[in-house]
Design an enzyme around this catalytic site. Structure first.
Site, mmCIF file in Angstrom:
data_model
loop_
_atom_site.group_PDB
_atom_site.id
_atom_site.type_symbol
_atom_site.label_atom_id
_atom_site.label_comp_id
_atom_site.label_asym_id
_atom_site.label_seq_id
_atom_site.Cartn_x
_atom_site.Cartn_y
_atom_site.Cartn_z
ATOM 1 N N PHE B 226 0.863 -1.184 0.000
ATOM 2 C CA PHE B 226 0.000 0.000 0.000
ATOM 3 C C PHE B 226 0.896 1.229 0.000
ATOM 4 O O PHE B 226 1.664 1.448 0.934
ATOM 5 C CB PHE B 226 -0.935 0.032 1.211
ATOM 6 C CG PHE B 226 -1.893 1.196 1.144
ATOM 7 C CD1 PHE B 226 -3.122 1.061 0.515
ATOM 8 C CD2 PHE B 226 -1.547 2.436 1.663
ATOM 9 C CE1 PHE B 226 -3.996 2.141 0.418
ATOM 10 C CE2 PHE B 226 -2.423 3.526 1.570
ATOM 11 C CZ PHE B 226 -3.640 3.367 0.945
ATOM 12 N N ASP B 334 9.165 3.199 1.842
ATOM 13 C CA ASP B 334 7.928 3.857 2.266
ATOM 14 C C ASP B 334 7.725 3.605 3.756
ATOM 15 O O ASP B 334 7.293 2.526 4.165
ATOM 16 C CB ASP B 334 6.759 3.309 1.430
ATOM 17 C CG ASP B 334 5.414 3.898 1.836
ATOM 18 O OD1 ASP B 334 5.322 4.502 2.926
ATOM 19 O OD2 ASP B 334 4.452 3.742 1.057
ATOM 20 N N LYS B 365 1.821 10.360 8.302
ATOM 21 C CA LYS B 365 1.148 9.802 9.496
ATOM 22 C C LYS B 365 1.726 10.335 10.813
ATOM 23 O O LYS B 365 1.518 11.496 11.122
ATOM 24 C CB LYS B 365 1.201 8.268 9.438
ATOM 25 C CG LYS B 365 0.214 7.682 8.395
ATOM 26 C CD LYS B 365 0.040 6.191 8.587
ATOM 27 C CE LYS B 365 -0.869 5.548 7.576
ATOM 28 N NZ LYS B 365 -2.269 5.542 7.978
ATOM 29 N N THR B 389 2.127 24.616 -4.868
ATOM 30 C CA THR B 389 1.828 25.890 -4.199
ATOM 31 C C THR B 389 2.397 25.939 -2.785
ATOM 32 O O THR B 389 3.071 26.886 -2.413
ATOM 33 C CB THR B 389 0.305 26.129 -4.137
ATOM 34 O OG1 THR B 389 -0.184 26.226 -5.468
ATOM 35 C CG2 THR B 389 -0.023 27.408 -3.378
#
Lengths: 514, 514
Positions: B226, B334, B365, B389
């Site tokens: 994931f 990750d 997280k 931005t």
């Protein structure tokens, strides 16, 4: 002269701030009236004031180099002192003060250090939601219903009553793309989404990223469009090669933005023809791809901003809505840059007066909270399909709610203000471009009439444009470009006639020099 | 018995909070010592306590339905009262109190309403940066250098000294993908990235989403992975069909996660063989695609979390790093879910003791701020290529910095605590699964030994697992599943032996019932 005048009485704002009536910090609902902090005094007596020989000054260059040891500093313009910045004025670490018509890439709505927002930041509820960031899709806070009503539903576009919250503009557009893809089969079948289910082949093939589970569908966008920089949004972005080169992209179609001429209303016939041609091409592409790589949605900005401030008529957008309805394709309006008032209506698309609202309207930037409006027909048929850990950020919703109260307070009427200030500014620039000032031959293709302060023009070359922007900054006015050689104005909603006059006077001086 | 006992002296925390020494709110640098709020008293005397007949209770159901009028409520578990939640305990709107081992999908590091964080939220600097959100890539605040040092560089993985900041986990992974694609040509050529430039054909073709400007390159991931839900990250995600079905995906390759057996150290020989097989397959795929659709990066989680808590040995990850180096492919770790201490080291990958650090390590997280670590060799060769931005959020960096001070304070040593609490918890669960409790035949494939509190097990069926989780919640313990039939423990770093005992005792009772 003014540009080097003293920065007197800068403390007037903080005195006012203390005097503002405090709402109860532990309650969400604050009184809706009497919220106004008189806008014309927001930045007190600040004025453009450059105190260093160069811009950025020595402290700014040093600070940028220090950051550059661990992050790419090449896009730095100024290292800023946000504690000292006020209202329309941005202050840098060297103490230079700039009238700011860029506003953090068009994302500050009601000025720096607005006292209402600083007060909000000190409230207990803000602290609680900031430091206990919930997974909004699973464990929403008790306050979420009221927060969403205040922050989003209170300004929902006509005919839209659902809102999906996300983290940024790219995320807003990509989650709207996902919702468009998820609702496409039902839209095409004329069925309720919940009536459709997945085949075993779809469920297994999607795990290999293969059709039919991972369908070969597309999003249609327009040349010069900017919709973000993540992999889905970047595939719809068509602004500049530097945004796209070297990054894999989906093979999605783009259609030419209507090749309109400016001043827009002086070329009505030509522009109508250009728009009709684009609509025909959109229809052709949708039909041609229907059985091979269906177009699930068309996405468009009301004004193609990053790509150069390209305009089209309300009639064109109404035509596009009709066409998408006819073809069973979702219509996504990207109001990330145009939303929240700068065009003189809360949403730029309000001016289109659509009979049927868009399927999705996306927002971020000036809302400070990101996401999209939609209706229940585009709610995914199954749970957990358009989902992530945070699903937005409640403190940015709190901020959006407070900003909206300030914007819509009748004593402020900041959207109307953007309209009247913009109209006068456009007239002045038009006068300058026609020879009434130093703009002749330098202010070209002026555009944004009737679009509030969302005004732009071309300059004779990218080099001239860049020189203009640098000299404006050296004279205390912070502005930015877009497209190849355009200057775009993106002031905040608290930008007033007096600020426009400073900008215009400085521009006269700078235009004479380049 | 305990589960329905009174919730006495819940106010002890707020008294403590007031007593905590206040740091100067206008200065970034706060003293690094004596920051501890004694962890064992963080949640005072709170205990699991269910006061309604059902969970959620009537107020929770009503609140969820009210939200459901404008947002999809189907994933709601509880509507919560974050003002009353403390430490390890989550309180819902009905006044039910849960020991929380899910922690907002593993994203709360040091407990609800930690007094140090509430204090931070009230500081002037926090308010200024919250309400004047800067475009960090263009107009960074004066405080940014020190903020990045405190929030990120102070915990940078060994050998990594650059950090790119973003908004969320998916954004972190996708911007790392972009950096991997941008640096791939130089990596393959053994050249400095800045020595390479683009051809006119690349610059024009990218505007049409076509090769060579939009190159047909890929990211290799593993089954059950994931990595997020936006279009690039979702193309690398392989966890569950509901995450992926109906959404277009890049045709990127996946390799089987090593088919290891648990308990991990009892199947050393089999697991080594399984890992060797996976490494061979990764090498084969990289080589097979090199001249058609090159693999620019391999991405992997230290523990495949959402997909079911699948483990592999440090040796496997070292092999993967060697292989990616040999093939000139970027290695992305990750750590969105594993990072910030729960596995007993600050980064789970610290345990691998790599000779060469990963090219990218992504986080979100528990950091509350998102982004990735890297080195200067993967800084994009041109400015504005990996850009947006906001480029992250300075208030989340402020929060991360304060969290890290609390975590690393020697009086707390929260990473070490996760290690010792987790070791004992694993031992207890192992005992239960072997017949020393009610877990025999119900706690299967226990895993996470030596990985702090990052522990999981399978249950006999998805239905049994779901029933277990629901009954645990009805008894005041909030937990979650992952994969098909797994239970995953994701407590905060302030989870102690006493909390583990409550969870274990409740689990004993619930396991006997299902």
């Amino acid at each position: 002269m003014r540009l080097s005048g003293p920065c007197s009485r800068a403390s007037s704002l903080s005195l006012r701030a203390t005097a503002v009536r405090r709402s109860s910090p532990t309650h969400l609902v604050v009184p809706r009236r009497n919220l106004a902090v008189e806008v014309s005094t927001l930045d007190g007596e600040l004025r453009p004031r450059i105190v260093t020989d160069s811009v950025p000054g020595p402290k700014g260059r040093e600070a940028s180099a220090a950051i550059g040891r661990f992050q790419d500093p090449r896009a730095h313009v100024l290292v800023c002192d946000y504690t000292k910045s006020k209202g329309n004025y941005l202050v840098d670490v060297d103490g230079n003060t700039y009238l700011d018509l860029y506003a953090q890439i068009a994302s500050i709505p009601i000025g720096y250090n607005h006292p209402r927002l600083l007060e909000l930041a000190k409230s207990d509820l803000y602290g609680t939601l900031a430091m206990n960031r919930p997974s909004l899709g699973v464990f929403p806070p008790a306050e979420w219903k009221e927060l969403v009503e205040d922050a989003f539903l209170s300004v929902a576009p006509t005919g839209m009553d659902q809102v999906f919250t996300a983290m940024c503009g790219s995320c807003a557009n990509e989650t709207a793309f996902k919702a468009a893809f998820m609702s496409y089969p039902a839209r095409q079948a004329g069925a309720k989404a919940s009536e459709l289910s997945f085949s075993p082949e779809e469920l297994s093939s999607c795990m290999r990223n293969q059709s039919p589970g991972s369908p070969d569908m597309s999003i249609l966008s327009f040349t010069s469009a900017f919709h973000g920089r993540l992999f889905g949004s970047l595939s719809a972005t068509r602004s500049k090669p530097i945004h796209k080169v070297g990054i894999p992209a989906f093979d999605w179609p783009a259609v030419e933005w209507p090749e309109v001429k400016y001043p827009f209303d002086q070329y009505q016939k030509e522009n109508q023809a250009a728009e009709a041609k684009t609509l025909e091409e959109v229809e052709r592409v949708i039909k041609a791809n229907k059985h091979t790589k269906p177009v699930a949605a068309v996405i468009i900005e009301p004004i193609a901003s990053e790509g150069g401030d390209h305009h089209a008529s309300a009639n064109f957008f109404r035509g596009l809505r009709d066409l998408t309805l006819k073809e069973g394709v979702a219509f996504i309006v990207d109001e990330v840059q145009t939303g929240v008032g700068p065009t003189g209506t809360f949403w730029a698309s309000d001016k289109w007066e659509l009979d049927t609202p868009p399927d999705f309207l996306t927002f971020s930037k000036k809302m400070q909270a990101a996401g999209f409006f939609h209706n229940t027909d585009t709610r995914p048929p199954q749970a957990y399909r358009n989902f992530n850990t945070w699903m937005g950020d409640p403190i940015r919703a709190l901020q959006a709610a407070e900003q909206i109260r300030v914007i819509n307070d009748p004593d402020n009427s900041l959207v109307h203000k953007a309209s009247t200030v913009g109209d006068r500014l456009y007239t002045e620039l038009d006068f300058m471009s026609g020879g009434g000032g130093k703009g002749k031959g330098k202010i070209l293709n002026l555009r944004g009439k009737g679009q509030g302060t969302f005004i732009a023009w071309d300059m004779p070359s990218p080099e001239k444009r860049d020189a203009f922007l640098i000299k404006m900054r050296q004279n205390g006015v912070n502005m930015a470009g877009c497209g190849d050689a355009a200057v775009r104005l993106r002031p905040m909603l608290v930008f007033e006639h007096k600020h426009a006059e400073i900008m215009l006077e400085t521009a006269q001086q700078v235009l004479a020099e380049i």
